[in-house]
Design an enzyme around this catalytic site. Structure first.
Site, PDB file in Angstrom:
ATOM      1  N   ASP A 258      -1.649   2.869  -4.341  1.00  0.00           N
ATOM      2  CA  ASP A 258      -0.919   2.281  -3.591  1.00  0.00           C
ATOM      3  C   ASP A 258      -1.095   2.590  -2.286  1.00  0.00           C
ATOM      4  OD1 ASP A 258       0.657   0.235  -2.420  1.00  0.00           O
ATOM      5  OD2 ASP A 258       2.413   0.303  -3.923  1.00  0.00           O
TER       6      ASP A 258
HETATM    7  C1  BGC Z   1       2.662  -2.509  -1.913  1.00  0.00           C
HETATM    8  C2  BGC Z   1       1.459  -3.006  -2.783  1.00  0.00           C
HETATM    9  C3  BGC Z   1       0.273  -3.924  -1.929  1.00  0.00           C
HETATM   10  C4  BGC Z   1      -0.123  -2.838  -0.846  1.00  0.00           C
HETATM   11  C5  BGC Z   1      -1.151  -3.568  -0.146  1.00  0.00           C
HETATM   12  C6  BGC Z   1       1.890  -1.897  -0.834  1.00  0.00           C
HETATM   13  O1  BGC Z   1       3.021  -1.640  -0.002  1.00  0.00           O
HETATM   14  O2  BGC Z   1       3.311  -1.659  -2.900  1.00  0.00           O
HETATM   15  O3  BGC Z   1       1.961  -3.752  -3.916  1.00  0.00           O
HETATM   16  O4  BGC Z   1      -0.544  -4.290  -2.855  1.00  0.00           O
HETATM   17  O5  BGC Z   1       1.045  -2.337  -0.282  1.00  0.00           O
HETATM   18  O6  BGC Z   1      -0.439  -4.635   0.803  1.00  0.00           O
END
Ligand code: BGC
Length: 719
Positions: A258
């Site tokens: 993530d």
């Molecule tokens: C989220 C993810 C997301 C990523 C990219 C993170 O803060 O938890 O679900 O895909 O950001 O935007």
């Protein structure tokens, strides 16, 4: 347009080297080995970390492109550019599908496939390689701010829905990315909390969806979550990534962190994290991704032989595997399509099948539009667009039909529609008597009143977590309706007993203040760009509702097992899931706690009867057959649910567990015979004294019904 034309150019280049597909695993591996052999260590390192907000590195010299990713689970995200600055003048307003929880409420895996196909196709059109979805974390508490993106409290339902979604995306030549692995069941403290849980809860509740995504969905990529699990960050967790995901389940694709979830170079290297994503905002406007944990340091570690090169090679191989699977290194890629009528119709269909009719006393619904002259529509959500809210899943919708618009369009000129907001979405807003009075007055003058309220994503889309309810990085403070809506609903109900209450949002609210007097209640979730049309269809009966709750709606927050038996949100260091396997209906049914609306509940404008259950055992598996008949006057669909309960077991088991379901469409008077195969897994549980799945011989009850609490037929089988 920039993105699209770039993509066409790229597609043209690829097609010139087109060869037969699909390629065999052996051919893929040969090609991968050839590439790896030609790469320098620095080139390999370049591939395992971000190069911009949504790309990881490629190797130009060898024709390896960057891997281009995009959120998210219910639409291709707005273009954030390489530096998180929204791109201007690009064609990035696309299909806004209903959010995950609405998809799950359809209980229709085929719609999961259709949903995924739309995403994959639009991602292809926009020049993406990976779509960062589906999000499938188990709904453990109604307070989790991201429940609207997720699907269910039940691992079996998640497993069935997720496979279709992934195949839908990937059949368009785009990789899906199942997330957030694992145990990211709350947003509050998500970047620090250490989840402690039993092996049994892990295996029975929190992992099956991911396992199905890998083994049945063949998902190409997976995202590691922000939190820790048993003391180690999930994104580079030896047990979760190496032992379970890669070794036990045989995952061949790439693990993506993530954004900003990596905390250690050594752990990321050794514990199965393949790509480090994220943006250190402090680096902007000149981000130096070489400073990432999986950046330049890795080069030194490998060059100095502190880390063997094969560790790096393995990551590169996995990334190349994903690229090969999606024809990024040769072969024809699909061009995709954007904002087509078909995509919009899929959005509509999911909403039509996902909206749940919770209560309908004396058939207040559907509204007969020829029998009324005036409607009062009340509530901010009736007139509010939701697509841009919620965090990373935000979508710039090509259009969004609000509930109010949908109602206007359906009733036409013959019915007069008045609108009163009734409350205000504002930080700390409580009941505003003046607005309530206006709404009540409108209701009293109308033949029918429709209140459209519930949660919302927040009111500040720039800072999405700013006083939001259904949003990333934040949990709801409680289960109570915000902005004084309880007082509003009560006043409207008093002014007009023909009031229909429609709740939007990612999950339940405490309805105790008005549920007794509300004759009709509808759960509309966030139903996407066509949501207003779908909702109007349900309210006026052009659509016969067939959605079923994918989660229990408890009466009050105090009833929720995570809060009662377990810990939430934990003590900021650790959270103990002592609610264990008793998540959702597994708790309510085992402990005899009556919910407001049960898991699997959802009414129709017709009635269904169940008959002729036979259960035949076959050693370790069984087959259940039964007949469902449409015993009412309208055509409609029923989700027939099959639960299993073991008579006696060594370790305690829940009162019942969902192990099969089927959605059937029936004309009035029509019957269909349904066959549900219950394989041996349907009867097993995870014995964490022996650390394995076990099937204890004995007798099992097979319970067939219309919800977890509306069991119509029971059978028994000895295995
Ligand atoms: C989220 C993810 C997301 C990523 C990219 C993170 O803060 O938890 O679900 O895909 O950001 O935007």
């Amino acid at each position: 347009m920039k993105i699209h034309s770039l993509f066409i150019l790229a597609a043209g280049l690829f097609s010139s080297v087109a060869h037969a597909q699909p390629q065999s695993e052996a051919a893929i591996n040969t090609k991968i080995e050839q590439l790896v052999r030609q790469m320098t260590t620095a080139e390999k390192v370049a591939m395992i970390h971000a190069t911009s907000s949504f790309t990881s590195g490629g190797v130009k010299r060898l024709g390896i492109p960057e891997l281009v990713m995009s959120d998210g689970p219910h639409g291709v995200r707005v273009e954030h550019g390489r530096d998180w600055n929204p791109d201007r003048n690009v064609y990035d307003s696309g299909t806004y599908l209903p959010t995950g929880v609405c998809l799950a409420a359809t209980w229709n895996p085929q719609l999961g496939y259709a949903f995924g196909s739309v995403l994959g196709s639009e991602a292809a059109f926009r020049g993406k390689d990976v779509i960062l979805g589906p999000g499938i974390n188990i709904i453990r508490t109604p307070l989790n701010g991201r429940n609207f993106e997720y699907q269910s409290e039940d691992p079996f339902l998640v497993s069935k829905m997720v496979v279709g979604y992934i195949k839908g995306v990937q059949d368009q030549g785009i990789s899906a990315c199942v997330k957030h692995y694992a145990l990211n069941n709350q947003e509050i403290l998500r970047t620090s909390i250490d989840v402690q849980l039993s092996e049994r809860a892990l295996r029975e509740i929190y992992l099956p969806g991911f396992k199905a995504a890998v083994q049945e969905g063949k998902v190409n990529t997976l995202m590691g979550s922000y939190n820790k699990v048993r003391g180690q960050w999930a994104t580079h967790n030896q047990y979760l990534m190496n032992e379970i995901l890669k070794k036990e389940w045989g995952f061949k694709g790439a693990v993506i962190s993530d954004w900003g979830a990596v905390h250690s170079t050594m752990q990321a290297l050794w514990n199965g994290c393949d790509i480090e994503m994220g943006t250190d905002l402090s680096m902007l406007p000149n981000p130096n991704y070489g400073r990432f944990y999986l950046g330049d340091t890795v080069l030194k570690l490998v060059q100095n032989k502190i880390v063997p090169e094969y560790i790096l090679d393995e990551k590169v191989r996995r990334i190349l595997y994903v690229m090969m699977k999606t024809n990024m290194l040769g072969g024809q890629r699909k061009k995709g399509s954007y904002n087509t009528k078909e995509h919009q119709q899929t959005a509509r269909k999911v909403a039509e099948e996902g909206i749940v009719l919770l209560k309908n006393e004396n058939n207040l619904l559907p509204i007969n539009k020829d029998g009324i002259k005036t409607i009062a529509v009340i509530g901010v959500n009736a007139d509010r667009k939701q697509s841009l809210g919620g965090g990373s899943s935000q979508v710039k919708a090509f259009y969004e039909v609000t509930p109010l618009q949908g109602i206007y369009d359906l009733v036409g000129k013959d019915v007069q529609v008045t609108y009163a907001p009734g409350y205000e979405i504002r930080r700390g807003a409580t009941a505003d008597q003046l607005s309530i009075n206006k709404a009540a007055e409108a209701a009293s003058k109308a033949d029918v009143a429709i209140v459209v309220g519930g949660w919302t994503h927040g009111y500040n889309y720039a800072v999405w977590s700013d006083n939001a309810y259904d949003a990333e990085d934040i949990d709801k403070p409680d289960m109570n309706l915000p902005f004084g809506q309880d007082a509003l609903i009560n006043a409207v109900l008093k002014a007009n007993p023909n009031t229909i209450v429609v709740m939007m949002g990612g999950g339940p609210v405490d309805m105790s203040q008005w549920i007794g007097s509300a004759r009709a209640v509808v759960q509309a979730w966030y139903p996407g760009m066509e949501g207003g049309n779908a909702l109007a269809g349900v309210l006026f009966g052009t659509i016969n509702p067939s959605g079923k709750l994918p989660m229990t709606f408890p009466k009050t927050l105090a009833d929720v097992p995570a809060h009662k038996l377990g810990q939430y949100p934990g003590d900021s260091v650790k959270v103990y899931y002592t609610d264990d396997i008793y998540v959702g209906y597994r708790y309510y049914d085992t402990y005899g706690v009556e919910p407001q609306f049960a898991f699997g509940h959802g009414l129709s404008y017709t009635t269904f009867s169940y008959s002729n259950l036979t259960v035949t055992g076959n050693g370790k598996s069984a087959t259940a057959t039964f007949t469902v008949t449409n015993s009412g006057k309208a055509a409609g669909s029923e989700v027939a649910q099959v639960y299993v309960k073991q008579d006696k077991s060594l370790l305690p088991r829940p009162e019942k567990e969902l192990k099969g379901f089927q959605k059937v469409f029936l004309k009035p008077g029509e019957s269909k015979k349904i066959t549900v195969v219950l394989n041996s897994e349907a009867f097993q549980y995870y014995n964490d004294a022996q650390n394995k799945w076990v099937m204890e011989p004995g007798s099992f009850h097979v319970l067939v019904g219309s919800s977890s609490r509306d069991i119509r037929l029971t059978g028994k089988v000895t295995l």
